[in-house]
Motif scaffolding. Structure first.
Motif, mmCIF file in Angstrom:
data_model
loop_
_atom_site.group_PDB
_atom_site.id
_atom_site.type_symbol
_atom_site.label_atom_id
_atom_site.label_comp_id
_atom_site.label_asym_id
_atom_site.label_seq_id
_atom_site.Cartn_x
_atom_site.Cartn_y
_atom_site.Cartn_z
ATOM 1 N N ASN A 118 0.910 -1.969 0.426
ATOM 2 C CA ASN A 118 1.540 -0.737 -0.400
ATOM 3 C C ASN A 118 2.401 -1.188 -1.347
ATOM 4 O O ASN A 118 2.671 -0.572 -2.305
ATOM 5 N N LYS A 122 2.657 -0.447 -5.224
ATOM 6 C CA LYS A 122 3.910 0.407 -5.540
ATOM 7 C C LYS A 122 4.282 -0.305 -6.856
ATOM 8 O O LYS A 122 4.998 0.342 -8.029
ATOM 9 N N GLU A 128 0.100 4.540 -3.337
ATOM 10 C CA GLU A 128 0.241 3.912 -1.933
ATOM 11 C C GLU A 128 -0.505 4.517 -1.039
ATOM 12 O O GLU A 128 -0.858 5.717 -1.226
#
Lengths: 309, 305, 243
Positions: A118, A122, A128
């Motif tokens: 994630n 990002k 995400e």
């Protein structure tokens, strides 16, 4: 002089700590060279990639069951497999229900990898993955055989009572109220059941699921030969084995897949595809060369010693 | 048939097998059930010696009987048919009851396994507490073990409770002491040490292969050659180079393509390795089936009474 | 927010633990035993928490006592019969009693009984497809080419494939005979088959050895990556250089 040792005898008597140091140095030095070693993916990995990326086999937006049964003891192989798998699932907007049967540490280890991927997404301004919306964590079930039987018989009641907290709320809700599992009540409702494992849980699943759902396995090298047996009999639809399997998957993610007689499968060119697999692959080469040299030298020394006698 | 087996998440009817949560009724019923259970335990403690084996055998048989029935008894066409739409009749009732009971029995085995796994921790604590109390050899290391155990359990539970109360996202943002403690002990130490422990075997494998992997017999020679081909096939650079060399002589020549490393390794894998492992698996499977039947029917003679 | 110095502290502690355990490669010492015992303690402590937090709380306690209605969740009654599992679980702890340790066989026997009852179903599910896939064609369906072409006809069995299938079948039968005919026999055919079976099994073991070596080396490479890349190259050197 009569007591002079030959070079071969000296080599046979070498201290084991010299070998240990040699292995450490060779592995460490290799890690500093960022080289994408070419690889030729084998058929088991190709079938796994096709199963995960082909839109007919795994439509976008569908839900898979992801059983993560590894801990840091097999991080070298299993973490790379999990990272490659999650990259594919997240890029294809595939939802997943995460569970573990092998070890109490496994759920937390898997969540750490999700967090890492994630963060990677990002950094690239990509969406995400959110708990509840995109994935749920069903937790740990200590009895692998019993849990697998229950999942095969009735998935909904097997994991009944598991709760997850939706974003923006502090109240845990039943996981079957989430978008991930809203349309899943039995194991046949998912297009693929995936197992990332460092132990025999893939065998247990094969025995209990009994072909109810297409099964894909990402296993460590130790489990590789046994899992290939199931792959050959069609009980496993695709398998990635060890670090070699991770490197092959990353290579397929970068270049795509073209096989004669089958439709091509897309690549994810332009994204981060080479990860832990390629980072370790050169070091694996050099260490395996050291192993081969060690075995050959040991045998040559034995033959030379016999000839001297 | 037996209502308490059919647990559903959405407001099931109240009956003699359940009670509303948070009421004195449920606590009274739970207390009575536990007392009855411990009463059964006391009765077992007082059981005569000659009944011990039959009692154990009875528990094993009943436990195994469930899964044998699940396998042998006719299965319902759709086990998720609502209760009021199910066909009646003895066979149908039993088959639906068995299907409904599978998740309950699996849950039962999950819970019992969790209690039994606690035995390992209990044994470890017992041994090391005794070592410290009696100041046996290396007792200071036992203190290290016990302190680590208590610290990990404390911070693990504290962090879990904090996340339940505040929500995981808030904890990840605020990083209270519980989060630091759990993260350092689990991620920073336990996970790292587990990986280090398992990685030590690599060194021992290399040392053992150097000293002991010798071509002294036909079997050892075959093993060595197969291992060498397997290791070469694991090296992508070697495979690509070797195959590239063969392909340079004629990529469209089907005969030549059989000599690529991937084809040779594939032939060995598909026609020599897989049947060998399959044969071993068949042998193990027959043994496991025989052992399973012997255990279920208590034909195994365990040491002592 | 997480403290800025925490990540490097965490890495440092991890590297210290790794070096502590790796010291056994030089020599077993009190230094190594300290870290070994710490590792065992942490693992046991985590198991103590996880058995409750990850398993017993949701699968046993919440089902036994139920839950009251709250935001989004209906009330779930408690099923008191689950309480019987605690005394059954406690029976396992009687293994430490000299007089009553037979009682511990009951919960362990229940788990073994559940396992053994499943073996009948498991055997067919696991080996049925394997037996089926072992029945490979032993006669070619086409003689147009001896070697399998690069683009074979769909469903055709070429003579070269038949040779491979024969090798498969011979390997399977001779390896099985090695296990099944473990009694002494004077038949030359059986003795020959078991000897061939033993040799062919070595090929499987060689492949297993190769895969095992890959796994173990990968774990070691991962540890070197953790120490030298994650800690030194990405953690410590930028920190020192930044100052």
């Amino acid at each position: 002089m009569a007591n002079d040792k030959t070079i071969w005898e000296k080599l046979q008597a070498i201290d084991r700590r010299v070998l240990y140091t040699l292995l450490m140095v060779i592995a460490t030095v290799s890690l500093f060279f960022k080289v994408n070693v070419p690889t030729k993916p084998g058929q088991p990995t190709k079938d796994l990639y096709r199963l995960l990326v082909d839109a007919d086999a795994l439509p976008e937006g569908s839900t898979v069951i992801l059983q993560s049964d590894w801990t840091q003891s097999t991080r070298g192989e299993s973490a790379g497999q999990m990272e490659a798998l999650l990259r594919i699932l997240m890029r294809r907007n595939i939802k997943f229900a995460l569970l573990s049967v092998a070890d109490p540490q496994a759920p937390l280890v898997a969540r750490n990898v999700i967090r890492a991927i994630n963060l990677e997404r990002k950094a690239k301004n990509q969406r995400e993955y959110q708990v509840w919306e995109d994935y749920v964590n069903l937790g740990y079930f200590p009895n692998a055989e019993g849990t697998s039987n229950a999942i095969a018989a009735n998935f909904k009641t097997a994991v009944a009572g598991r709760k997850e907290t939706p974003p923006g709320s502090t109240t845990p809700l039943d996981v079957f109220q989430s978008p991930v599992l809203a349309k899943v009540s039995k194991v046949e409702d998912v297009p693929v059941y995936i197992n990332v494992t460092g132990s025999k849980t893939s065998n247990i699943l094969i025995e209990r699921l009994g072909g109810r759902v297409p099964f894909a396995a990402l296993v460590t090298g130790v489990m590789g030969p046994e899992t290939l047996n199931y792959y050959q009999s069609g009980q496993v639809k695709g398998v990635a084995i060890g670090l070699n399997g991770v490197a092959e998957m990353e290579s397929l993610m970068e270049k795509g897949l073209e096989e004669s007689g089958k439709p091509p499968v897309q690549s994810f060119a332009g994204e981060t595809n080479y990860g832990r697999g390629m980072a370790y692959y050169l070091a694996l080469h050099t260490c395996l060369v050291l192993m081969i040299v060690a075995v050959v030298v040991g045998n040559v020394a034995m033959v030379a010693a016999r000839k001297k006698k | 048939m037996i209502p308490w087996l059919a647990q559903a998440p959405a407001e099931p009817a109240l009956n003699m097998w359940n009670a509303p949560a948070g009421t004195p009724e449920i606590w009274i019923k739970v207390g009575i059930a536990m007392l009855a259970g411990f009463g059964l335990l006391a009765a077992l403690i007082a059981a005569p010696t000659r009944l011990r084996r039959p009692i154990s055998a009875a528990f094993i048989f009943v436990a195994g009987l469930f899964w044998v029935l699940v396998f042998l008894f006719p299965k319902p066409i759709d086990s998720q048919t609502p209760h009021d739409q199910r066909p009646s009749g003895f066979v149908q009732n039993v088959s639906f009851w068995l299907a409904d009971a599978i998740p309950v029995v699996s849950n039962f085995s999950n819970i019992l396994t969790a209690f039994i796994l606690g035995l390992g921790v209990f044994s470890l604590m017992r041994i090391h507490l005794m070592r410290v109390a009696k100041k046996q050899t290396d007792w200071p290391f036992s203190i290290v073990l016990l302190v680590s155990m208590v610290a990990m359990a404390t911070f693990g539970y504290w962090d879990w409770k904090t996340r339940l109360d505040l929500g995981g996202a808030k904890v990840d943002e605020a990083w209270p002491l519980a989060a630091y403690g759990k993260d350092l002990l689990f991620d920073g130490m336990l996970q790292v040490m587990e990986a280090a422990m398992f990685s030590l075997i690599a060194f021992f494998i290399l040392s053992a292969a150097y000293r002991a992997f010798r071509i002294r017999s036909v079997e050892a020679t075959i093993l060595l050659c197969a291992a060498l081909i397997a290791m070469l096939n694991l090296m992508g650079a070697v495979v690509v180079t070797w195959d590239g060399m063969i392909e340079s002589f004629g990529k469209d020549n089907a005969f030549l393509m059989n000599f690529t490393l991937s084809s040779v390794a594939g032939f060995i894998r598909d026609n020599l390795q897989t049947p060998g492992i399959r044969a071993i698996d068949f042998g193990i499977g027959l043994g496991a089936l025989a052992m399973g039947l012997r255990l279920w029917l208590s034909l195994e003679r365990v040491g002592g009474n | 927010m997480q403290s800025e110095s925490y990540p490097i502290i965490k890495l440092f502690v991890g590297v210290a633990c790794t070096v502590g355990l790796y010291s056994v490669l030089y020599r077993e010492s009190k230094f190594y035993r300290f870290f070994e015992h710490m590792f065992l303690g942490l693992a046991a402590g985590w198991a103590m928490f996880a058995l409750w937090g990850e398993t017993l709380k949701s699968t046993w306690w919440d089902r036994m006592v139920g839950s009251v209605a709250d935001e989004g969740n209906p009330a779930v009654p408690g099923y008191w019969a689950w309480a019987f599992l605690l005394p059954i679980g406690v029976m396992a702890y009687f293994v430490v009693s000299k007089k009553h340790n037979w009682i511990s066989r009951i919960p362990i026997g229940i788990i073994l009984g559940l396992w053994s009852g499943q073996q009948v179903q498991v055997w067919f599910t696991r080996y049925g497809p394997q037996m089926q896939s072992s029945m490979k064609p032993l006669f070619p369906t086409t003689w147009s080419e001896f070697i399998t072409p690069l683009q074979p006809e769909a469903g055709a069995v070429y003579p070269a494939q038949v040779i491979g299938n024969l090798v498969f079948l011979l390997t399977l039968l001779s390896a099985m005979s090695y296990f099944l005919f473990s009694f002494e026999t004077k038949s030359k055919l059986f003795n020959g088959m078991t000897t061939w079976g033993r040799w062919l099994l070595m090929i499987g073991f060689g492949a297993i050895f190769g895969s095992t070596v890959m796994t173990r080396f990968t774990l070691m490479i991962d540890r070197m990556y953790f120490v030298f890349i994650e800690f030194f190259q990405q953690g410590l050197i930028p920190l020192i250089g930044g100052r």
